[in-house]
Design a protein around this motif. Structure first.
Motif, PDB file in Angstrom:
ATOM      1  N   ASP A 150       0.839  -1.195   0.000  1.00 19.16           N
ATOM      2  CA  ASP A 150       0.000   0.000   0.000  1.00 19.16           C
ATOM      3  C   ASP A 150       0.876   1.247   0.000  1.00 19.16           C
ATOM      4  N   ILE A 156       0.112  -5.903   1.401  1.00 17.13           N
ATOM      5  CA  ILE A 156      -1.328  -6.000   1.219  1.00 17.13           C
ATOM      6  C   ILE A 156      -1.845  -7.375   1.623  1.00 17.13           C
ATOM      7  N   LEU A 157      -1.139  -8.442   1.250  1.00 23.29           N
ATOM      8  CA  LEU A 157      -1.592  -9.795   1.562  1.00 23.29           C
ATOM      9  C   LEU A 157      -1.703  -9.997   3.071  1.00 23.29           C
ATOM     10  N   ARG A 159      -2.127  -7.730   5.454  1.00 30.27           N
ATOM     11  CA  ARG A 159      -3.232  -6.955   6.015  1.00 30.27           C
ATOM     12  C   ARG A 159      -4.582  -7.524   5.588  1.00 30.27           C
ATOM     13  N   LEU A 160      -4.623  -8.134   4.419  1.00 33.14           N
ATOM     14  CA  LEU A 160      -5.847  -8.782   3.970  1.00 33.14           C
ATOM     15  C   LEU A 160      -6.173  -9.983   4.855  1.00 33.14           C
ATOM     16  N   GLY A 163      -7.159  -8.791   8.307  1.00 30.28           N
ATOM     17  CA  GLY A 163      -8.448  -8.105   8.221  1.00 30.28           C
ATOM     18  C   GLY A 163      -9.641  -9.036   8.244  1.00 30.28           C
ATOM     19  N   TRP A 317     -10.917  -4.307   5.754  1.00 31.94           N
ATOM     20  CA  TRP A 317     -10.999  -4.316   4.294  1.00 31.94           C
ATOM     21  C   TRP A 317     -11.553  -2.995   3.764  1.00 31.94           C
ATOM     22  N   MET A 320      -8.811  -0.458   3.990  1.00 31.10           N
ATOM     23  CA  MET A 320      -7.798  -0.697   2.957  1.00 31.10           C
ATOM     24  C   MET A 320      -8.244  -0.109   1.622  1.00 31.10           C
ATOM     25  N   ALA A 338      -8.281  -5.839  -4.365  1.00 35.17           N
ATOM     26  CA  ALA A 338      -8.071  -7.064  -3.584  1.00 35.17           C
ATOM     27  C   ALA A 338      -8.980  -7.114  -2.358  1.00 35.17           C
ATOM     28  N   PRO A 339      -9.015  -6.081  -1.491  1.00 36.22           N
ATOM     29  CA  PRO A 339      -9.964  -6.141  -0.375  1.00 36.22           C
ATOM     30  C   PRO A 339     -11.411  -6.101  -0.836  1.00 36.22           C
ATOM     31  N   ALA A 342     -12.315  -9.582  -1.638  1.00 41.78           N
ATOM     32  CA  ALA A 342     -12.433 -10.351  -0.392  1.00 41.78           C
ATOM     33  C   ALA A 342     -13.801 -10.107   0.253  1.00 41.78           C
TER      34      ALA A 342
END
Length: 365
Positions: A150, A156-157, A159-160, A163, A317, A320, A338-339, A342
């Motif tokens: 970010d 990112i992965l 935090r995903l 999250g 998410w 993000m 990505a988020p 998700a």
């Protein structure tokens, strides 16, 4: 529900492929939520390792790092502390493009920005540095960011994955609160009828007339911004549908013979409602609970996007998407998509499970 009814419902549910896919996705999400810090590439608290020099990188980006020990000694967290809260970084990460050792100095090209580096000399002894070694004061490693970074250079992965806890947590707390309030008020309105029903239905209609987001905003402003506050705020706005459904079901069940028999035997109203009425009207509640779970995830993401939900640095998410939505119209849309994907996948899973439960329990809409 009786054991026989439960078995029949499960047999019907197993024949619904959509519901099984939803269950599988939800089960995977639960496992990820439990072991998030153990499987995330960034296992620091809230997956909040910032390396601003590499902010906004595309998926699959790799970078060479020089690990330097922090000025203060950081103790290793125990297994359970690491499982629930992560493990604080023992190193600071300096992005570099290349390095070489000259005598008692380590010469690095520090990465500043695309095409921009800075030459730095670090005094070390040859015996205290090894490339990729587990011991020593200095260590050079290569890290790959599978979904990119970010704008703050966070993975990112990671935090995903962390999250997922927020999304499942808000859904669970919301469902528990909405079921507790909705079942109690709906059962009272349907069972006692008369003036009790009139007062409760008036209150339900008032709450029903207020837009959900507006009510959440008001409750959030009263309770304040934060992790638990937004959970409670969403839960206090989603009990109305549960109460209306329970009321309608109880109105039909209270006239049946077994309820009349319980009254003739002199059982208390509390016992009749808890042991004879509610167990026979919970099918529709399970369906609406799955729907409320999905709705809570979307509402929490929206609140976090607007800045009144979960607060940074805790990964959400929706938060993000807010932090990275400007990349959608630039060079790296995946940081925000990505988020978004998700959220869509988890909401779809709960909706498919709710549809499967509706068919299995033969709930009429």
């Amino acid at each position: 529900m009786t054991t026989a009814t439960t078995r029949t419902t499960w047999r019907r549910l197993k024949k619904n492929k959509g519901a099984l896919i939803g269950i599988a996705i939800i089960a995977l999400a639960i496992l990820v939520a439990v072991f998030a810090y153990l499987i995330a590439p960034d296992g620091s608290p809230n997956a909040n390792r910032m390396v601003v020099e590499i902010g906004g990188q595309r998926p699959g980006y790799s970078q060479l790092f020089l690990q330097l020990p922090r000025a203060r000694k950081v103790r290793s967290a125990g297994f359970f502390n690491r499982l629930f809260a992560g493990d604080e970084d023992k190193y600071q990460y300096i992005p570099i493009t290349n390095y070489q050792q000259q005598g008692d100095s380590l010469i690095i090209q520090k990465y500043i920005d695309e095409g921009l580096t800075e030459r730095v000399a670090l005094p070390i002894s040859q015996t205290r540095w090894q490339e990729g070694a587990a011991k020593g004061d200095f260590k050079v490693v290569t890290k790959k960011f599978h979904l990119g970074t970010d704008k703050y250079g966070r993975d990112i992965l990671s935090r995903l994955l962390v999250g997922v806890r927020v999304s499942l947590g808000v859904g669970l707390v919301t469902v528990l609160i909405s079921l507790s309030i909705g079942v109690m008020l709906g059962a009272m309105a349907g069972y006692f009828r008369g003036r009790t029903d009139d007062i409760i239905m008036w209150f339900i209609n008032v709450i029903w007339s207020i837009p959900t987001l507006l009510l959440v905003f008001a409750i959030t402003l009263v309770l304040g911004k934060g992790f638990w506050q937004v959970f409670i705020a969403i839960g206090l706005t989603m009990w109305v549908s549960v109460a209306r459904i329970i009321r309608g079901q109880v109105l039909s069940v209270r006239e049946l013979e077994y309820v009349e028999a319980a009254k003739a035997l002199g059982y208390s109203h509390t016992r009749i409602v808890l042991r004879h009425v509610l167990p026979n009207v919970m099918g529709p509640v399970m369906v609406v609970a799955a729907s409320n779970f999905a709705s809570a995830i979307v509402i929490e993401a929206g609140l976090s996007f607007l800045g009144v939900g979960v607060q940074p640095p805790q990964p959400s998410w929706g938060l993000m998407i807010k932090e990275n939505y400007n990349f959608i119209i630039t060079h790296n849309p995946m940081l925000a998509l990505a988020p978004g994907f998700a959220i869509m996948l988890l909401v779809l899973a709960f909706n498919m499970l709710g549809n499967g439960l509706r068919d299995a329990l033969q709930v009429k809409e």
